[in-house]
Design an enzyme around this catalytic site. Structure first.
Site, mmCIF file in Angstrom:
data_model
loop_
_atom_site.group_PDB
_atom_site.id
_atom_site.type_symbol
_atom_site.label_atom_id
_atom_site.label_comp_id
_atom_site.label_asym_id
_atom_site.label_seq_id
_atom_site.Cartn_x
_atom_site.Cartn_y
_atom_site.Cartn_z
ATOM 1 N N PHE A 242 0.475 -1.564 -0.264
ATOM 2 C CA PHE A 242 0.138 0.351 0.236
ATOM 3 C C PHE A 242 0.968 1.195 0.262
ATOM 4 C CE2 PHE A 242 -2.688 -2.989 2.650
ATOM 5 C CZ PHE A 242 -3.437 -3.403 1.664
ATOM 6 N N ILE A 468 2.566 -7.703 -5.179
ATOM 7 C CA ILE A 468 2.236 -7.467 -4.097
ATOM 8 C C ILE A 468 1.154 -7.942 -3.529
ATOM 9 C CG2 ILE A 468 3.632 -5.668 -3.951
ATOM 10 C CD1 ILE A 468 1.383 -3.014 -4.713
ATOM 11 N N GLY A 469 0.905 -8.529 -4.064
ATOM 12 C CA GLY A 469 -1.083 -9.783 -3.630
ATOM 13 C C GLY A 469 -1.726 -8.571 -4.657
ATOM 14 N N GLY A 511 1.788 -0.621 -12.012
ATOM 15 C CA GLY A 511 2.162 -1.291 -12.256
ATOM 16 C C GLY A 511 1.676 -1.953 -13.167
ATOM 17 N N ILE A 616 -8.790 -3.852 -18.807
ATOM 18 C CA ILE A 616 -8.989 -5.056 -17.645
ATOM 19 C C ILE A 616 -8.382 -6.326 -18.136
ATOM 20 C CG2 ILE A 616 -10.128 -5.876 -15.905
ATOM 21 C CD1 ILE A 616 -10.429 -3.211 -15.613
ATOM 22 N N PRO A 619 -10.129 -9.823 -15.542
ATOM 23 C CA PRO A 619 -10.855 -8.966 -14.358
ATOM 24 C C PRO A 619 -11.625 -9.443 -13.220
ATOM 25 C CG PRO A 619 -12.399 -10.099 -16.666
ATOM 26 C CD PRO A 619 -10.209 -10.008 -16.381
ATOM 27 N N GLN A 625 -8.494 -5.914 -6.789
ATOM 28 C CA GLN A 625 -8.029 -5.443 -6.098
ATOM 29 C C GLN A 625 -9.427 -4.319 -5.583
ATOM 30 O OE1 GLN A 625 -5.112 -4.180 -5.891
ATOM 31 N NE2 GLN A 625 -4.883 -5.804 -5.542
ATOM 32 N N VAL A 690 -6.692 -0.104 -11.492
ATOM 33 C CA VAL A 690 -7.800 0.084 -11.024
ATOM 34 C C VAL A 690 -7.492 0.019 -9.394
ATOM 35 C CG1 VAL A 690 -9.380 -0.415 -12.084
ATOM 36 C CG2 VAL A 690 -8.042 -2.425 -10.443
ATOM 37 N N GLU A 692 -6.256 1.499 -7.057
ATOM 38 C CA GLU A 692 -5.945 2.880 -5.818
ATOM 39 C C GLU A 692 -7.574 4.006 -5.948
ATOM 40 O OE1 GLU A 692 -1.245 4.002 -5.491
ATOM 41 O OE2 GLU A 692 -1.733 5.189 -7.342
HETATM 42 MO MO1 MOS Z 1 1.264 3.950 -3.677
HETATM 43 S S1 MOS Z 1 1.220 4.975 -2.498
HETATM 44 O O1 MOS Z 1 2.246 4.326 -5.029
HETATM 45 O O2 MOS Z 1 2.249 2.078 -3.538
#
Ligand code: MOS
Length: 732
Positions: A242, A468-469, A511, A616, A619, A625, A690, A692
């Site tokens: 995060f 990162i998951g 990413g 996407i 999906p 996410q 998506v 964030e």
């Molecule tokens: Mo995000 S706050 O750039 O992992």
């Protein structure tokens, strides 16, 4: 490969593998507990020792004396490193406070020593025997108190303006001038910060939990004063970040220093109660918003000023940034101000800027709709813009905010919402609905990859990208599969090793699009190599079902590797499309809450997100996410607050018992819809992000629903029952 013209048709458009709802290819490893996270890399370091950090017990001041003599004689202790005996340390580019403090202390729980011992328990016990005498000096810990002395940060966008804000605002017949507050937030990811360090001569290997391992490699080298090529970071599995793991933290540095001193590999994890003050957090904000409209609801003036704090040399929370883009209005201004505080370091947390900014802006929009007696969905639609309102010559690459709002309203049953607060009851619950718009920018980042086609017919993608998951493994495999005409199962993916081609890393929701675009570029080169090997024309070659066809000939892919594997590597770089077009992702959030008529307890009933975020790529994982992000938004709305001790200068509730986050049981129903979209401006993948976007606006939609339920307007998060209790509608 350089991407500097809008994408035309390409092999990804077939969407045979990309765009299909795949399970994560790393799922079985995760669910069986066999994916090695940083602290579990024992196979590579079977004889490692354990390091335990000593965190500072004051927020601001100096160490007068640090006595490690008793600790050094404790059972199992191999080494103790403090700033006094660590040798000369440099500072990384990405951290504000030093990762090993002393004698100056910059913030509470700044690491001041690492104790290395044979076992974890011995290291922890010995760490408690390190005796420290401090001289505390007064610090500044209160954003509100420091607001008037806040400075303009060194950023050309710290102030923006267009037209005559003050004149237009004064002349507006309907207007709002209100101040909102958001508290400090913790990332509270599941996997704590953790690293294992091992030296081979002057070369350092760090198994660490880090989102951006090329940045991390550079910062470790800068901090230790060694060449970057002598540092290798390995981070194949990450239990959430995060933004808290964008940068190297004290676990990595202290593992490296401890390992050098002990001449052994050393593992260091930050204990959960140390993470909240030792690492970074989303800074608290104070936000003043002014909106003025004509009587029909057209915005004539819109202003957003944001204040946040950080350590000396730190940066602001750019909470005003979405207000530059989200709504039309000829007269506008934003301003960002930074107060110097001595609290722990503030930095990026999921959707930095927009997440905090929309918490305020989207309540303000609800308040304006109420003043105008307009439906809040219609008020937003009326003020849509298809161009960057500060630079009207600059269009959005895609902008389907209106469709997000209309589709969402229709699916959610918005027409059943009562405009009169406090008028809908369901037993003991007062029920309300709320809406908010979502926007989050789409950044594109240079990203590289290497792709191999083996004699066994399998492809292997290698890049230092992290997962990162979020599902990076799976979309990267799907990209290579689509490009090479292979099934998903025929692609191996190797990630998270800084010795592999440098990728975009995982941050800022860039990413997915950026890393797969890098894989696309490498695959274009590999297709050329395959075609050349087979004597086919690469321009017309079609890769499908394990075959390559061109000019009337169809050959098995395997024929290209009969003499050995073929390898190609490339990096996707970007031209100025991001300047010519404003690239953003959009969404709408609809929520229904119930508020207990007697106690003010708030319960989520339903949530819906409608997202327009380019193609996407998967999906299934994209939905995960967004669901996770919506859940995080419930935390921001109703629960999360790092409580500041304003005398002593630290976050009081620094564990997961005191810092509450929502769980599945808190939200009975969540739905996510993706609009059918492909954005040829973003990359050949035509994708965006998506991860964030899903958070942006959620908290305001909830605060607005609480207002619709109760008539109580809160401008200070979290919206807890104590803020409602004395203003609830009378019980009938
Ligand atoms: Mo995000 S706050 O750039 O992992």
């Amino acid at each position: 490969m350089k991407f500097d013209k809008p994408a035309t048709t390409n092999p990804i458009d077939r969407m045979k593998v990309v765009g299909q709802p795949h399970d994560r290819i790393d799922g079985p490893l995760k669910t069986t507990g066999t994916a090695p996270y940083a602290y579990e890399q024992h196979a590579a370091t079977p004889d490692h020792a354990y390091g335990y950090i000593v965190p500072a017990a004051i927020a601001h001041g100096r160490i007068v004396n640090i006595d490690t003599s008793v600790a050094r004689r404790a059972p199992g202790v191999l080494a103790i490193v403090t700033a006094a005996d660590a040798g000369k340390l440099g500072k990384g580019k990405y951290n504000t406070a030093t990762l090993l403090g002393g004698p100056e202390i910059q913030h509470y729980h700044q690491a001041i020593a690492v104790v290395v011992a044979e076992t974890f328990e011995q290291a922890r016990a010995a760490a408690s025997l390190v005796h420290v005498d401090y001289a505390r000096t007064p610090g500044q810990f209160d954003l509100a108190a420091m607001k008037d002395g806040a400075i303009k940060p060194d950023d050309p966008d710290a102030d923006t303006s267009r037209g005559d804000l003050d004149g237009a605002f004064a002349a507006s017949p309907v207007k709002l001038d209100a101040t909102y507050r958001t508290p400090d937030h913790a990332h509270a990811m599941m996997e704590p910060h953790a690293s294992i360090a091992k030296w081979d001569g002057d070369k350092l290997t760090l198994w660490t939990s880090n989102q951006m391992i090329n940045w991390g490699k550079g910062d470790v080298a800068l901090t230790l004063g060694i060449p970057k090529e002598n540092v290798r970071l390995i981070s194949p599995y990450i239990g959430g970040g995060f933004g808290g793991k964008l940068f190297v933290r004290s676990d990595a540095l202290l593992a490296a220093l401890g390992a050098r001193a002990a001449r052994r590999a050393v593992a260091v994890t930050l204990p959960r109660p140390v993470m909240f003050n030792n690492t970074t957090h989303r800074p608290a904000t104070i936000q003043r918003i002014r909106i003025g409209t004509d009587t029909a609801g057209k915005i004539q003036a819109i202003a957003h000023e944001g204040w946040s704090g950080d350590l000396p040399g730190g940066g602001p929370e750019t909470a005003v940034q979405q207000t530059r883009l989200l709504y039309a209005g000829a007269n506008r201004m934003t301003a960002t101000r930074l107060a110097v505080l001595d609290l722990p370091e503030g930095n990026a947390m999921r959707a930095p800027g927009e997440a905090s900014g929309l918490m305020a802006l989207e309540i303000a929009m609800d308040e304006m709709a109420e003043k105008l007696k307009m439906d809040p969905v219609e008020f937003r639609i009326l003020n849509d813009t298809q161009v960057d309102p500060e630079h009207p010559e600059r269009p959005f690459s895609q902008r389907q905010l209106v469709k997000c709002l209309r589709d969402g309203a229709q699916r959610f049953g918005w027409s059943k919402r009562s405009q009169t607060p406090g008028s809908v009851r369901d037993g003991r619950w007062i029920v309300g609905m709320g809406v908010a718009a979502a926007i989050r920018n789409n950044l594109v980042m240079k990203s590289g990859a290497r792709v191999r086609l083996g004699k066994d017919g399998r492809a292997t993608v290698e890049t230092d990208m992290t997962d990162i998951g979020t599902g990076s493994y799976t979309i990267i495999a799907a990209t290579a599969a689509e490009m090479l005409g292979l099934p998903l199962e025929a692609v191996n993916v190797v990630l998270g090793d800084s010795s592999l081609p440098v990728s975009s890393g995982s941050g800022g929701q860039w990413g997915a699009n950026s890393s797969t675009a890098g894989v696309y570029a490498a695959c274009v080169k590999l297709r050329e190599a395959i075609a050349a090997k087979l004597g086919l024309d690469p321009a017309t070659a079609v890769f499908e079902d394990g075959h390559v066809a061109s000019g009337g000939r169809t050959l098995p892919l395997a024929q290209a590797t009969r003499d050995g594997e073929l390898v190609a590597e490339d990096t996707m770089e970007y031209g100025d499309l991001a300047k010519k077009y404003q690239q953003s992702t959009f969404g709408s959030h609809f929520v229904e809450v119930g508020v207990d008529a007697a106690t003010g307890e708030i319960r989520m009933r339903r949530m819906l997100a409608v997202c327009a975020a380019g193609r996407i790529l998967n999906p299934k994982s994209a939905r995960s996410q967004v669901i996770g992000a919506m859940t995080m938004g419930v935390g921001a709305a109703l629960m999360e607050e790092l409580v500041v001790d304003k005398r002593l200068g630290f976050f009081v509730n620094h564990d997961l018992a005191g810092y509450e986050v929502p769980v599945h049981a808190d939200i009975p129903h969540q739905e996510v819809v993706f609009l059918d979209e492909a954005d040829p401006i973003s990359s050949p993948m035509k994708a965006k992000g998506v991860g964030e976007l899903g958070l942006c606006g959620v908290a305001a939609a909830i605060a607005n629903a609480v207002h619709n339920a109760t008539g109580v307007r809160t401008r200070e998060y979290p919206v807890t029952l104590d803020k409602l209790l004395d203003r609830l509608p009378a019980m009938s």
